[in-house]
Design a protein around this motif. Structure first.
Motif: not given
Length: 426
Positions: A284-301
């Protein structure tokens, strides 16, 4: 003498068309060799496999366009009113169930405080396509509904009532509704609820007796980690680790801050506690959030779909050749506007559903890039199928889209297109 402005406009349009054509042909060239050859079904559990369906280091934009509407315009919902946060469910080859929130919120007061109340509505519809456009045309009258009682309202919350509908098929072939509603019992502003839709509507070919849920079921996390606002959960059916049979179970993926998976334990209770499936890798940290951006206001699915890695009729689905797919998007605020960055994510189809790959940034042909919100996805089959929860590479997927809670659109794409240009999670 020709108008110079008109010629400049025609030239710019030609350049844009050439760029779009190049983007498609380039992505096809780069993924054509890997589209059906890189993946081989491993003999061990898919969750520990190192195989990948497509792998690419390209950081291009994944441009999606409609299959039924080849022109670069968006497919519209023709219903009036327009559904906000629409969700679709295919009933047969030509008919669909549409669920959405009514655009007009009711205003009322409680203890001298102002609240806004949301309602859902449902209608049957068919897809109408012409040479240049496609739309979803309603049939008959819409049914309005809300689950709302003033004693359930938690003080200090904004919008109350029923909101954010997600439609999905149970493994028994029953249409289900997942939605957010008030939850004073848990002390949260909103939590997730699930409802057997035969309580509200009748469906051809689906018996009304023996309802799986005679009333709405409230879903809570068994670990007690409930947030003030629980919404936009993603339902799916996945294989449980260690089971010798091929039985699938109902799971929910929760997002907003940190994606997690929870298993549903049955329909016996009105208040259903979910068991957490713990992911023990760092993808999650190394692959997904690295591209999606863990500093965003929210993650929607969006919901997760089960995809079998072959064309329909070429293989039988099992836990080794089936993956999960959804759209994950990060939210950012810019000058008071909400902007979204969507990506297609894949997961291994067996618990604990490890992250498998991520696409480049997704853009939808005919729609603005940053203001388009991807709310829901579902399968779109060209004929009758026995299992509506499983699709193949050559099946279509419907994505429902919203722009600034004002206008609703839908995009139909091949499942194989959603898997192009992915980067594999190491």
């Amino acid at each position: 003498m020709a108008d110079p402005f008109r010629w400049r406009l025609l030239l710019a349009s030609a350049v844009l068309l050439l760029f779009i054509v190049y983007s498609f042909t380039s992505s096809n060239r780069n993924s054509s060799n890997s589209q059906y050859t890189l993946y081989t079904a491993p003999e061990t559990d898919a969750s520990s496999s190192g195989h990948s369906y497509v792998t690419s280091d390209l950081d291009q934009i994944l441009l999606l366009s409609s299959v039924i509407n080849p022109w670069f315009t968006a497919n519209e919902f023709a219903s009036n009113p327009q559904p906000i946060y629409p969700s679709l469910l295919q009933l047969n080859e030509s008919k669909w169930l549409v669920a959405g929130r009514l655009p007009n919120l009711k205003n009322w007061t409680l203890d001298h405080k102002s609240y806004r109340s949301a309602q859902l509505f449902f209608c049957k519809a068919t897809v109408q396509s012409t040479d240049v456009a496609a739309s979803l045309e309603p049939e008959g009258s819409a049914v309005a509904w809300e689950q709302f009682e003033t004693e359930n309202v938690v003080r200090g919350c904004g919008i109350v009532g029923s909101d954010l509908p997600r439609l999905f098929w149970s493994k028994e072939g029953i249409p289900f509704l997942l939605f957010t509603s008030d939850s004073s019992e848990l002390g949260t502003c909103q939590s997730e609820w699930m409802l057997d839709l035969r309580n509200l509507l009748t469906f051809e070919g689906i018996p009304e007796e023996l309802k799986l849920l005679p009333t709405a079921m409230q879903l809570i996390k068994g670990d007690g980690k409930m947030k003030k606002l629980e919404s936009k959960w993603a339902p799916f059916y996945g294989y449980s680790l260690g089971r010798g049979d091929e039985e699938k179970n109902l799971y929910f993926m929760t997002g907003i801050e940190y994606p997690k998976f929870y298993k549903h334990e049955g329909y016996e209770k009105k208040l259903s506690a979910l068991t957490e499936e713990v992911q023990d890798d760092g993808r999650l940290e190394s692959c997904i959030l690295k591209r999606v951006g863990k500093d965003s206001n929210a993650i929607h699915l969006t919901q997760l779909l089960s995809v079998v890695l072959c064309n329909r009729g070429e293989c039988e689905p099992n836990k080794n050749n089936t993956i999960l797919l959804n759209i994950m998007q990060s939210e950012h605020n810019r000058g008071g506007r909400k902007l979204y960055s969507p990506y297609v994510i894949t997961y291994f189809g067996i618990s604990p559903f490890s992250f498998r790959s991520i696409s480049p940034l997704v853009m939808y042909a005919g729609l603005g890039a940053e203001s388009t919100y991807s709310h829901s996805i579902t399968w779109y089959f060209d004929g009758e199928v026995t299992d509506k929860n499983i699709g193949y590479l050559n099946d279509k997927v419907i994505i429902t889209l919203v722009i600034r809670e004002e206008k609703a659109f839908f995009m139909d794409v091949r499942a194989s297109d959603l898997l192009k240009q992915h980067r594999y999670c190491e």
